[in-house]
Write a protein that holds these residues in place. Structure first.
Motif, PDB file in Angstrom:
ATOM      1  N   ALA A  41      -3.819  12.192   3.972  1.00 12.91           N
ATOM      2  CA  ALA A  41      -4.238  12.672   2.659  1.00 12.91           C
ATOM      3  C   ALA A  41      -3.151  12.553   1.585  1.00 12.91           C
ATOM      4  CB  ALA A  41      -4.696  14.119   2.757  1.00 12.91           C
ATOM      5  N   ASP A  42      -3.595  12.279   0.364  1.00 13.65           N
ATOM      6  CA  ASP A  42      -2.722  12.403  -0.808  1.00 13.65           C
ATOM      7  C   ASP A  42      -2.482  13.877  -1.100  1.00 13.65           C
ATOM      8  OD1 ASP A  42      -2.518   9.576  -1.567  1.00 13.65           O
ATOM      9  OD2 ASP A  42      -4.654   9.746  -1.995  1.00 13.65           O
ATOM     10  N   ARG A  43      -3.572  14.664  -1.032  1.00 15.61           N
ATOM     11  CA  ARG A  43      -3.464  16.126  -1.185  1.00 15.61           C
ATOM     12  C   ARG A  43      -4.349  16.802  -0.142  1.00 15.61           C
ATOM     13  NH1 ARG A  43      -5.003  18.545  -6.617  1.00 15.61           N
ATOM     14  NH2 ARG A  43      -6.678  17.016  -6.464  1.00 15.61           N
ATOM     15  N   ILE A  44      -4.006  18.049   0.148  1.00 15.09           N
ATOM     16  CA  ILE A  44      -4.732  18.845   1.139  1.00 15.09           C
ATOM     17  C   ILE A  44      -5.137  20.163   0.498  1.00 15.09           C
ATOM     18  CG2 ILE A  44      -4.594  20.013   3.381  1.00 15.09           C
ATOM     19  CD1 ILE A  44      -2.332  18.054   4.102  1.00 15.09           C
ATOM     20  N   ALA A  45      -6.372  20.590   0.753  1.00 16.50           N
ATOM     21  CA  ALA A  45      -6.803  21.944   0.399  1.00 16.50           C
ATOM     22  C   ALA A  45      -6.895  22.744   1.693  1.00 16.50           C
ATOM     23  CB  ALA A  45      -8.154  21.920  -0.307  1.00 16.50           C
ATOM     24  N   ILE A  46      -6.080  23.788   1.805  1.00 15.38           N
ATOM     25  CA  ILE A  46      -6.136  24.684   2.960  1.00 15.38           C
ATOM     26  C   ILE A  46      -7.209  25.721   2.675  1.00 15.38           C
ATOM     27  CG2 ILE A  46      -4.873  26.277   4.445  1.00 15.38           C
ATOM     28  CD1 ILE A  46      -3.686  23.547   4.570  1.00 15.38           C
ATOM     29  N   MET A  47      -8.211  25.830   3.583  1.00 20.72           N
ATOM     30  CA  MET A  47      -9.328  26.754   3.370  1.00 20.72           C
ATOM     31  C   MET A  47      -9.339  27.875   4.407  1.00 20.72           C
ATOM     32  SD  MET A  47     -12.555  24.371   2.189  1.00 20.72           S
ATOM     33  CE  MET A  47     -13.543  25.867   1.937  1.00 20.72           C
ATOM     34  N   ASP A  48      -9.796  29.049   3.968  1.00 25.49           N
ATOM     35  CA  ASP A  48      -9.971  30.193   4.858  1.00 25.49           C
ATOM     36  C   ASP A  48     -11.077  31.079   4.307  1.00 25.49           C
ATOM     37  OD1 ASP A  48      -9.325  31.997   7.034  1.00 25.49           O
ATOM     38  OD2 ASP A  48      -8.364  33.287   5.548  1.00 25.49           O
ATOM     39  N   GLN A  49     -12.078  31.340   5.134  1.00 31.10           N
ATOM     40  CA  GLN A  49     -13.189  32.223   4.772  1.00 31.10           C
ATOM     41  C   GLN A  49     -13.825  31.845   3.433  1.00 31.10           C
ATOM     42  OE1 GLN A  49     -11.745  36.276   5.077  1.00 31.10           O
ATOM     43  NE2 GLN A  49     -11.518  36.134   7.292  1.00 31.10           N
TER      44      GLN A  49
ATOM     45  N   LEU B 146       0.832  -1.197   0.000  1.00 38.28           N
ATOM     46  CA  LEU B 146       0.000   0.000   0.000  1.00 38.28           C
ATOM     47  C   LEU B 146       0.869   1.249   0.000  1.00 38.28           C
ATOM     48  CD1 LEU B 146      -2.845  -0.979   2.485  1.00 38.28           C
ATOM     49  CD2 LEU B 146      -2.853  -1.070   0.007  1.00 38.28           C
ATOM     50  N   GLY B 147       2.000   1.177   0.703  1.00 39.55           N
ATOM     51  CA  GLY B 147       2.902   2.328   0.712  1.00 39.55           C
ATOM     52  C   GLY B 147       3.402   2.651  -0.680  1.00 39.55           C
ATOM     53  N   SER B 148       3.751   1.620  -1.435  1.00 38.18           N
ATOM     54  CA  SER B 148       4.219   1.827  -2.808  1.00 38.18           C
ATOM     55  C   SER B 148       3.109   2.410  -3.668  1.00 38.18           C
ATOM     56  CB  SER B 148       4.703   0.501  -3.404  1.00 38.18           C
ATOM     57  OG  SER B 148       5.792  -0.003  -2.663  1.00 38.18           O
ATOM     58  N   THR B 149       1.880   1.924  -3.460  1.00 39.60           N
ATOM     59  CA  THR B 149       0.742   2.439  -4.216  1.00 39.60           C
ATOM     60  C   THR B 149       0.551   3.924  -3.957  1.00 39.60           C
ATOM     61  OG1 THR B 149      -0.351   0.293  -4.114  1.00 39.60           O
ATOM     62  CG2 THR B 149      -1.731   2.186  -4.644  1.00 39.60           C
ATOM     63  N   ARG B 150       0.618   4.319  -2.680  1.00 38.71           N
ATOM     64  CA  ARG B 150       0.424   5.725  -2.334  1.00 38.71           C
ATOM     65  C   ARG B 150       1.529   6.592  -2.922  1.00 38.71           C
ATOM     66  NH1 ARG B 150      -3.097   7.319   1.438  1.00 38.71           N
ATOM     67  NH2 ARG B 150      -1.776   9.014   2.143  1.00 38.71           N
ATOM     68  N   ARG B 151       2.761   6.097  -2.892  1.00 40.22           N
ATOM     69  CA  ARG B 151       3.865   6.905  -3.407  1.00 40.22           C
ATOM     70  C   ARG B 151       3.730   7.151  -4.900  1.00 40.22           C
ATOM     71  NH1 ARG B 151       7.031   3.814   0.092  1.00 40.22           N
ATOM     72  NH2 ARG B 151       7.639   2.411  -1.582  1.00 40.22           N
ATOM     73  N   SER B 152       3.203   6.189  -5.634  1.00 37.28           N
ATOM     74  CA  SER B 152       3.121   6.312  -7.084  1.00 37.28           C
ATOM     75  C   SER B 152       1.831   6.976  -7.555  1.00 37.28           C
ATOM     76  CB  SER B 152       3.236   4.921  -7.725  1.00 37.28           C
ATOM     77  OG  SER B 152       2.148   4.103  -7.321  1.00 37.28           O
ATOM     78  N   PHE B 153       0.900   7.257  -6.623  1.00 30.94           N
ATOM     79  CA  PHE B 153      -0.399   7.812  -6.985  1.00 30.94           C
ATOM     80  C   PHE B 153      -0.310   9.338  -7.057  1.00 30.94           C
ATOM     81  CE2 PHE B 153      -4.577   9.557  -5.857  1.00 30.94           C
ATOM     82  CZ  PHE B 153      -5.393   8.896  -6.756  1.00 30.94           C
ATOM     83  N   ALA B 154      -0.395   9.893  -8.256  1.00 30.03           N
ATOM     84  CA  ALA B 154      -0.338  11.347  -8.406  1.00 30.03           C
ATOM     85  C   ALA B 154      -0.988  11.780  -9.712  1.00 30.03           C
ATOM     86  CB  ALA B 154       1.105  11.827  -8.342  1.00 30.03           C
ATOM     87  N   PRO B 155      -2.295  11.510  -9.898  1.00 34.27           N
ATOM     88  CA  PRO B 155      -2.947  11.859 -11.166  1.00 34.27           C
ATOM     89  C   PRO B 155      -2.959  13.357 -11.451  1.00 34.27           C
ATOM     90  CG  PRO B 155      -4.561  11.200  -9.515  1.00 34.27           C
ATOM     91  CD  PRO B 155      -3.226  10.868  -8.954  1.00 34.27           C
ATOM     92  N   TRP B 156      -2.857  14.189 -10.398  1.00 31.96           N
ATOM     93  CA  TRP B 156      -2.890  15.640 -10.595  1.00 31.96           C
ATOM     94  C   TRP B 156      -1.670  16.150 -11.356  1.00 31.96           C
ATOM     95  CZ3 TRP B 156      -3.061  13.026  -5.981  1.00 31.96           C
ATOM     96  CH2 TRP B 156      -1.857  12.932  -5.270  1.00 31.96           C
ATOM     97  N   THR B 157      -0.632  15.309 -11.468  1.00 28.63           N
ATOM     98  CA  THR B 157       0.551  15.707 -12.245  1.00 28.63           C
ATOM     99  C   THR B 157       0.418  15.372 -13.725  1.00 28.63           C
ATOM    100  OG1 THR B 157       1.686  13.597 -11.859  1.00 28.63           O
ATOM    101  CG2 THR B 157       2.026  15.344 -10.215  1.00 28.63           C
ATOM    102  N   ASP B 158      -0.643  14.645 -14.087  1.00 32.78           N
ATOM    103  CA  ASP B 158      -0.874  14.232 -15.475  1.00 32.78           C
ATOM    104  C   ASP B 158      -1.870  15.195 -16.125  1.00 32.78           C
ATOM    105  OD1 ASP B 158      -1.484  13.046 -17.873  1.00 32.78           O
ATOM    106  OD2 ASP B 158      -2.199  11.153 -17.031  1.00 32.78           O
ATOM    107  N   PRO B 159      -1.435  15.988 -17.110  1.00 36.13           N
ATOM    108  CA  PRO B 159      -2.345  16.959 -17.740  1.00 36.13           C
ATOM    109  C   PRO B 159      -3.534  16.312 -18.441  1.00 36.13           C
ATOM    110  CG  PRO B 159      -0.281  16.788 -18.963  1.00 36.13           C
ATOM    111  CD  PRO B 159      -0.086  16.028 -17.692  1.00 36.13           C
TER     112      PRO B 159
END
Length: 379
Positions: free
Chosen positions: A220-228, A4-17
């Motif tokens: 999280a794979d990614r985080i959205a920081i929110m404010d107001q 699972l660790g390897s899966t998480r490390r290789s998971f990054a669809p946001w880098t693929d246009p």
């Protein structure tokens, strides 16, 4: 099979246009009367992503989650799931399930019946319900507790029942609103890793709302920081921590030292900043800073050294007095008060049991950091 660790490390669809967003918020605004809770927000989330919405109370993160679940309606904008506009689709018709902060278990029902409740409402045959409930109990390791009622369970066990009930209908997306808030620290840490493994095993998209930075950074794979009602930055945990885009993000996630100054020069070989006290710092990269502009140099405490003597090999150094010391077991945190009154925080790993001539309160000391230790911010 990869871990699972390897899966998480290789998971990054946001880098693929060419990657297609699974969930999309397009210019979404939500008002309650005159109050704008979500403000013209756009955001994309990918299939099988473990995504965290992180922010202080009242920043709009739970409202965003509730709009995706169908419990609130956007004032304007669109929410799309797998290409389908969710406008007008009721909660029970969406391939989404929400696990509420309170867990909302039925107190008069057993664990087994709590998990089966949603399946019965959908009219699933009894044999299929029994098999699905058995699978869910095994998944959350509660087979021995099937006949117990919620009040006979620990907080962690109730949390697992709520999770099993949410997963029983096999949603494509699971929404978790502060799912671990009721657990003690040790159980919360254990459950974070269980949720990560479960999400990978099931291949679902998880969206978690939390105000706990460590929780978001861990899961999280990614985080959205929110404010107001706005998204301030979306990135991986490492990028959020090491490369914040603003003082707000830098200050919100972890501890930070912010040194205000003027950018004197910037080029390929590095940059120079003069701070408000007149001291000059060297940095490897000026970021978006322009020469003559007011900037802030953000340096994490673990990248700051505290020594009795000024280090000969470091350009960036300031002298002050040890003002406060916090011994945390694995590390010691020092607050050093500079001669101009500013406080610089430094943290040191306690790698040995005893330290000779250790710094103590009111000792004179130097704080220093490498030229690549900080990030230059312009906002």
């Amino acid at each position: 099979m990869a871990s699972l660790g390897s899966t998480r490390r290789s998971f990054a669809p946001w880098t693929d246009p060419n990657a297609k967003a699974y969930i999309r918020f397009d210019n979404v605004t939500k008002r309650f009367g005159d109050s704008v809770v979500v403000d013209n927000l756009s955001l994309t989330i990918y299939e099988r992503e473990f995504f965290a919405l992180l922010g202080a109370s009242g920043c709009g993160k739970t409202t965003l989650l509730r709009m995706l679940g169908g419990f609130e309606t956007p004032t304007s904008g669109r929410i799309l799931l797998d290409g389908q506009d969710l406008a007008g689709v009721p909660p029970y018709r969406r391939p989404v399930n929400m696990m509420f902060q309170s867990y909302a278990l039925f107190p008069h029902m057993t664990v087994e019946k709590n998990i089966a409740f949603g399946l019965k409402q959908e009219g699933m045959p009894k044999a299929e319900i029994a098999e699905r409930v058995r699978q869910m109990l095994k998944l959350v390791k509660l087979e021995a507790y099937a006949d117990r009622k919620p009040h006979q369970l620990s907080g962690g066990q109730r949390q697992r029942v709520a999770l099993a009930r949410s997963l029983a209908k096999r949603p494509k997306v699971l929404l978790l609103d502060e799912p671990l808030g009721a657990l003690d620290k040790k159980l919360r840490e254990e459950t974070q890793f269980e949720l990560m493994d479960l999400q990978q095993d099931l291949g679902l998209t998880f969206i978690v709302v939390t105000h706990d930075q460590e929780e978001a950074m861990t899961m999280a794979d990614r985080i959205a920081i929110m404010d107001q009602g706005r998204v301030m930055q979306v990135a991986t945990p490492a990028e959020i921590y090491e490369a914040p885009v603003s003082r707000f993000v830098a200050d919100f996630v972890g501890s930070i030292n912010l040194l205000e100054g003027t950018l004197l020069e910037a080029g390929r070989s590095g940059a120079r900043i003069r701070d408000v006290s007149g001291a000059e710092f060297g940095v490897t990269d000026a970021g978006e800073g322009q020469v003559g502009q007011t900037v802030w140099l953000a340096v994490r405490p673990e990248k700051v050294r505290v020594t009795r003597q000024r280090p000969a090999d470091v350009r960036n150094a300031l002298e002050g007095e040890v003002w406060d010391i916090a011994y945390l077991g694995d590390m010691t945190v020092y607050n050093v008060k500079l001669d101009d009154g500013r406080l610089i925080k430094a943290s040191s790993i306690n790698s040995v049991r005893a330290v000779e001539d250790a710094l103590t309160w009111h000792d004179r000391a130097w704080v220093s950091f490498a030229e690549d230790a900080g990030v230059v911010l312009v906002r």
